[in-house]
Design a protein around this motif. Structure first.
Motif, PDB file in Angstrom:
ATOM      1  N   VAL A 221       0.844  -1.198   0.000  1.00  0.00           N
ATOM      2  CA  VAL A 221       0.000   0.000   0.000  1.00  0.00           C
ATOM      3  C   VAL A 221       0.877   1.246   0.000  1.00  0.00           C
ATOM      4  N   TYR A 222       1.918   1.234   0.845  1.00  0.00           N
ATOM      5  CA  TYR A 222       2.826   2.378   0.920  1.00  0.00           C
ATOM      6  C   TYR A 222       3.600   2.545  -0.393  1.00  0.00           C
ATOM      7  N   TYR A 223       3.978   1.426  -1.002  1.00  0.00           N
ATOM      8  CA  TYR A 223       4.734   1.487  -2.252  1.00  0.00           C
ATOM      9  C   TYR A 223       3.897   2.137  -3.352  1.00  0.00           C
ATOM     10  N   VAL A 224       2.645   1.702  -3.479  1.00  0.00           N
ATOM     11  CA  VAL A 224       1.756   2.255  -4.508  1.00  0.00           C
ATOM     12  C   VAL A 224       1.497   3.736  -4.238  1.00  0.00           C
ATOM     13  N   CYS A 225       1.275   4.083  -2.983  1.00  0.00           N
ATOM     14  CA  CYS A 225       1.042   5.492  -2.623  1.00  0.00           C
ATOM     15  C   CYS A 225       2.278   6.332  -2.915  1.00  0.00           C
ATOM     16  N   PHE A 226       3.467   5.766  -2.662  1.00  0.00           N
ATOM     17  CA  PHE A 226       4.716   6.464  -2.950  1.00  0.00           C
ATOM     18  C   PHE A 226       4.831   6.741  -4.445  1.00  0.00           C
ATOM     19  N   LEU A 227       4.452   5.760  -5.266  1.00  0.00           N
ATOM     20  CA  LEU A 227       4.470   5.946  -6.715  1.00  0.00           C
ATOM     21  C   LEU A 227       3.497   7.042  -7.136  1.00  0.00           C
ATOM     22  N   LYS A 228       2.262   6.945  -6.624  1.00  0.00           N
ATOM     23  CA  LYS A 228       1.200   7.857  -7.064  1.00  0.00           C
ATOM     24  C   LYS A 228       1.419   9.288  -6.588  1.00  0.00           C
ATOM     25  N   LEU A 229       1.829   9.418  -5.336  1.00  0.00           N
ATOM     26  CA  LEU A 229       1.878  10.740  -4.713  1.00  0.00           C
ATOM     27  C   LEU A 229       3.222  11.458  -4.871  1.00  0.00           C
ATOM     28  N   PHE A 230       4.266  10.684  -5.167  1.00  0.00           N
ATOM     29  CA  PHE A 230       5.592  11.289  -5.197  1.00  0.00           C
ATOM     30  C   PHE A 230       6.353  11.023  -6.497  1.00  0.00           C
ATOM     31  N   VAL A 231       6.486   9.757  -6.857  1.00  0.00           N
ATOM     32  CA  VAL A 231       7.297   9.407  -8.030  1.00  0.00           C
ATOM     33  C   VAL A 231       6.679   9.922  -9.328  1.00  0.00           C
ATOM     34  N   MET A 232       5.411   9.587  -9.573  1.00  0.00           N
ATOM     35  CA  MET A 232       4.748  10.010 -10.814  1.00  0.00           C
ATOM     36  C   MET A 232       4.716  11.536 -10.970  1.00  0.00           C
ATOM     37  N   PRO A 233       4.317  12.282  -9.928  1.00  0.00           N
ATOM     38  CA  PRO A 233       4.306  13.748 -10.063  1.00  0.00           C
ATOM     39  C   PRO A 233       5.688  14.328 -10.343  1.00  0.00           C
ATOM     40  N   LEU A 234       6.727  13.769  -9.696  1.00  0.00           N
ATOM     41  CA  LEU A 234       8.076  14.287  -9.920  1.00  0.00           C
ATOM     42  C   LEU A 234       8.585  13.939 -11.315  1.00  0.00           C
ATOM     43  N   ILE A 235       8.173  12.778 -11.837  1.00  0.00           N
ATOM     44  CA  ILE A 235       8.514  12.425 -13.217  1.00  0.00           C
ATOM     45  C   ILE A 235       7.915  13.458 -14.173  1.00  0.00           C
ATOM     46  N   LEU A 236       6.696  13.900 -13.869  1.00  0.00           N
ATOM     47  CA  LEU A 236       6.038  14.918 -14.699  1.00  0.00           C
ATOM     48  C   LEU A 236       6.600  16.305 -14.447  1.00  0.00           C
ATOM     49  N   ALA A 237       7.053  16.550 -13.219  1.00  0.00           N
ATOM     50  CA  ALA A 237       7.524  17.892 -12.857  1.00  0.00           C
ATOM     51  C   ALA A 237       8.730  18.318 -13.683  1.00  0.00           C
ATOM     52  N   VAL A 238       9.598  17.368 -14.021  1.00  0.00           N
ATOM     53  CA  VAL A 238      10.813  17.702 -14.774  1.00  0.00           C
ATOM     54  C   VAL A 238      10.479  18.259 -16.158  1.00  0.00           C
ATOM     55  N   PRO A 239       9.720  17.539 -17.005  1.00  0.00           N
ATOM     56  CA  PRO A 239       9.388  18.118 -18.315  1.00  0.00           C
ATOM     57  C   PRO A 239       8.515  19.366 -18.220  1.00  0.00           C
ATOM     58  N   LEU A 240       7.625  19.421 -17.221  1.00  0.00           N
ATOM     59  CA  LEU A 240       6.773  20.605 -17.061  1.00  0.00           C
ATOM     60  C   LEU A 240       7.610  21.836 -16.706  1.00  0.00           C
ATOM     61  N   SER A 241       8.685  21.616 -15.956  1.00  0.00           N
ATOM     62  CA  SER A 241       9.553  22.726 -15.558  1.00  0.00           C
ATOM     63  C   SER A 241      10.350  23.276 -16.730  1.00  0.00           C
ATOM     64  N   LEU A 242      10.553  22.448 -17.758  1.00  0.00           N
ATOM     65  CA  LEU A 242      11.314  22.879 -18.934  1.00  0.00           C
ATOM     66  C   LEU A 242      10.560  23.928 -19.746  1.00  0.00           C
ATOM     67  N   PHE A 243       9.221  23.865 -19.666  1.00  0.00           N
ATOM     68  CA  PHE A 243       8.391  24.792 -20.447  1.00  0.00           C
ATOM     69  C   PHE A 243       8.084  26.036 -19.622  1.00  0.00           C
ATOM     70  N   SER A 244       9.118  26.814 -19.369  1.00  0.00           N
ATOM     71  CA  SER A 244       8.960  28.010 -18.531  1.00  0.00           C
ATOM     72  C   SER A 244       8.083  29.072 -19.192  1.00  0.00           C
ATOM     73  N   GLY A 245       7.907  28.955 -20.516  1.00  0.00           N
ATOM     74  CA  GLY A 245       7.082  29.927 -21.218  1.00  0.00           C
ATOM     75  C   GLY A 245       5.599  29.681 -21.039  1.00  0.00           C
ATOM     76  N   PHE A 246       5.241  28.505 -20.502  1.00  0.00           N
ATOM     77  CA  PHE A 246       3.836  28.187 -20.276  1.00  0.00           C
ATOM     78  C   PHE A 246       3.288  29.013 -19.123  1.00  0.00           C
ATOM     79  N   ASP A 247       1.995  29.228 -19.158  1.00  0.00           N
ATOM     80  CA  ASP A 247       1.308  29.866 -18.037  1.00  0.00           C
ATOM     81  C   ASP A 247       1.443  28.952 -16.811  1.00  0.00           C
ATOM     82  N   ASP A 248       1.879  29.528 -15.692  1.00  0.00           N
ATOM     83  CA  ASP A 248       2.056  28.745 -14.464  1.00  0.00           C
ATOM     84  C   ASP A 248       0.775  28.027 -14.054  1.00  0.00           C
ATOM     85  N   LYS A 249      -0.360  28.673 -14.321  1.00  0.00           N
ATOM     86  CA  LYS A 249      -1.639  28.079 -13.933  1.00  0.00           C
ATOM     87  C   LYS A 249      -1.891  26.776 -14.694  1.00  0.00           C
TER      88      LYS A 249
END
Length: 309
Positions: A221-249
Motif C-alpha cells: 500500500v505504501y509502495y503504490v502510494c509512494f508511486l502515485k503521490l511522489f514518483v509520478m508527479p516528480l517524473i512529470l515535474a521535470v518536463p513541465l519545468s522545462l516549459f517556462s514559457g507556459f502559463d504557471d496556472k
C-alpha cells in the motif's frame, strides 16, 4: 503556492475527519454515502465545471485550455508507461489495482477543491481539460486494465456522463459568449459552494469503513502510494519545468491533478469486475491521508525546478 496547498489540504483533512465521525456515529450510513457520492459526481462537480466557463471569452484562455488538453494527454501517457515499469506483473499480486492506482487520481473530488483554492474559476476552467482526458482514458485503458476485457462500448457511455455533458455545454457557452441570468448563476453558485465539504465528507465516510490496522501492515500500500503521490508527479515535474514559457496556472493545474491521491473509482471498478475491492479501498484511504504531506512537497519541488532549469 505550496503553503496554499498545505493550508487547503489541512482544511480538507479536517472535513474528512468530520466524515469519519459521521460514519462512526451512524449519522451517515454506507448506503447514504453512496447516494451522496452520486450527488457530488453527477450534480455538484458538473455544476462547478460548468460555472468555470461562465466567463468572458479571451483568446489567451482558449489557447491555454487547448494547451492543457495536450499536456494532459502527454501526462497520462507518461504515467501509464511508467506504471508498467514500476509495477511488475507477478503471480499473487494485485498488479492491476496497483497500476490503476498509481496512474489515476481523484482529480474531480480532490483536484477541483485544490485547483479552485489556488487559481479560482480559471484553474477549474483548465482542469476540465485534464478531467476530459482522464475520463476518456480511464473508461478505456482503465477498465481494460482492471477487467482484463476490451469493452470499447464504455467509450460511448463516457460522452453521456454529466461531467462530459457539463464540459460540452460549458465550451459552447464560453465560445459563443452565452451568459446565464444572474438569478440562475446565484442558484448554481450555491450548489458550487458545497463541492469541497461534501466531497471530503463522503471521502471521510468511505475511509471510516477501512480496516486501518490491516492497512498499516501492508507495505505494498505504501509502495503504490509512494508511486502515485511522489514518483509520478516528480517524473512529470521535470518536463513541465522545462516549459517556462507556459502559463504557471496551466502547468500547476496539470501537476496538482496528477498528484492528487488515488482515484476512488478503482474501488468501484474492483467491485464491478470481482477484483480485490478491499485492497483498492486501502490504497485510496492511505493515499488520501498521505497526500496532505506530499502535495505541498511536490508543488514546492516543481517551483524549485522551474527556477533552476
Amino acid at each position: 503556492m505550496a503553503s496554499t496547498i498545505l493550508n487547503q489540504t489541512i482544511i480538507m483533512l479536517i472535513l474528512i475527519g468530520v466524515g469519519v465521525i459521521c460514519a462512526k456515529t451512524k449519522l451517515i450510513s454506507e448506503a447514504s454515502n453512496k447516494d451522496l457520492s452520486k450527488f457530488v459526481l453527477q450534480v455538484v462537480n458538473p455544476v462547478v465545471i460548468f460555472m468555470s466557463y461562465q466567463k468572458p471569452y479571451k483568446a489567451e484562455l482558449a489557447k491555454n485550455l487547448l494547451l492543457t488538453f495536450v499536456i494532459s494527454v502527454i501526462a497520462m501517457s507518461v504515467m501509464i508507461s511508467f506504471s508498467y515499469i514500476l509495477v511488475r506483473k507477478k503471480a499473487g499480486r494485485e498488479f492491476e489495482i496497483e497500476r490503476f492506482s498509481s496512474v489515476y487520481s481523484n482529480c474531480g473530488f480532490m483536484g477541483i477543491p485544490l485547483v479552485n483554492a489556488l487559481f479560482g474559476d480559471e484553474g477549474v476552467f483548465y482542469l476540465t481539460a485534464f478531467i476530459t482526458v482522464f475520463n476518456l482514458i480511464v473508461w478505456t485503458h482503465g477498465v481494460i486494465l482492471v477487467s482484463g476485457e476490451k469493452d470499447f462500448k464504455q467509450v460511448v457511455k463516457v460522452f453521456y456522463s454529466p461531467t462530459i455533458i457539463s464540459i460540452i455545454l460549458g465550451l459552447i457557452t464560453f465560445f459563443l459568449e452565452i451568459r446565464l441570468p444572474d438569478t440562475a448563476l446565484t442558484a448554481l453558485g450555491f450548489i458550487k459552494d458545497v463541492n469541497t465539504p461534501m466531497a471530503m465528507i463522503v471521502s471521510g465516510v468511505t475511509i471510516a469503513a477501512t480496516d486501518v490496522p490491516k492497512l498499516l501492515k501492508n507495505y505494498r500500500v505504501y509502495y503504490v502510494c509512494f508511486l502515485k503521490l511522489f514518483v509520478m508527479p516528480l517524473i512529470l515535474a521535470v518536463p513541465l519545468s522545462l516549459f517556462s514559457g507556459f502559463d504557471d496556472k496551466v502547468r500547476m493545474t496539470v501537476l496538482v491533478a496528477a498528484a492528487a491521491p488515488p482515484a476512488a473509482m478503482c474501488t468501484l471498478l474492483s467491485i464491478r469486475y470481482g477484483k480485490n475491492s478491499v485492497y483498492a479501498s486501502e490504497i485510496f484511504t492511505a493515499g488520501t491521508i498521505l497526500s496532505v504531506g506530499t502535495l505541498p512537497l511536490v508543488v514546492k519541488a516543481t517551483e524549485y525546478l522551474t527556477k533552476i532549469i
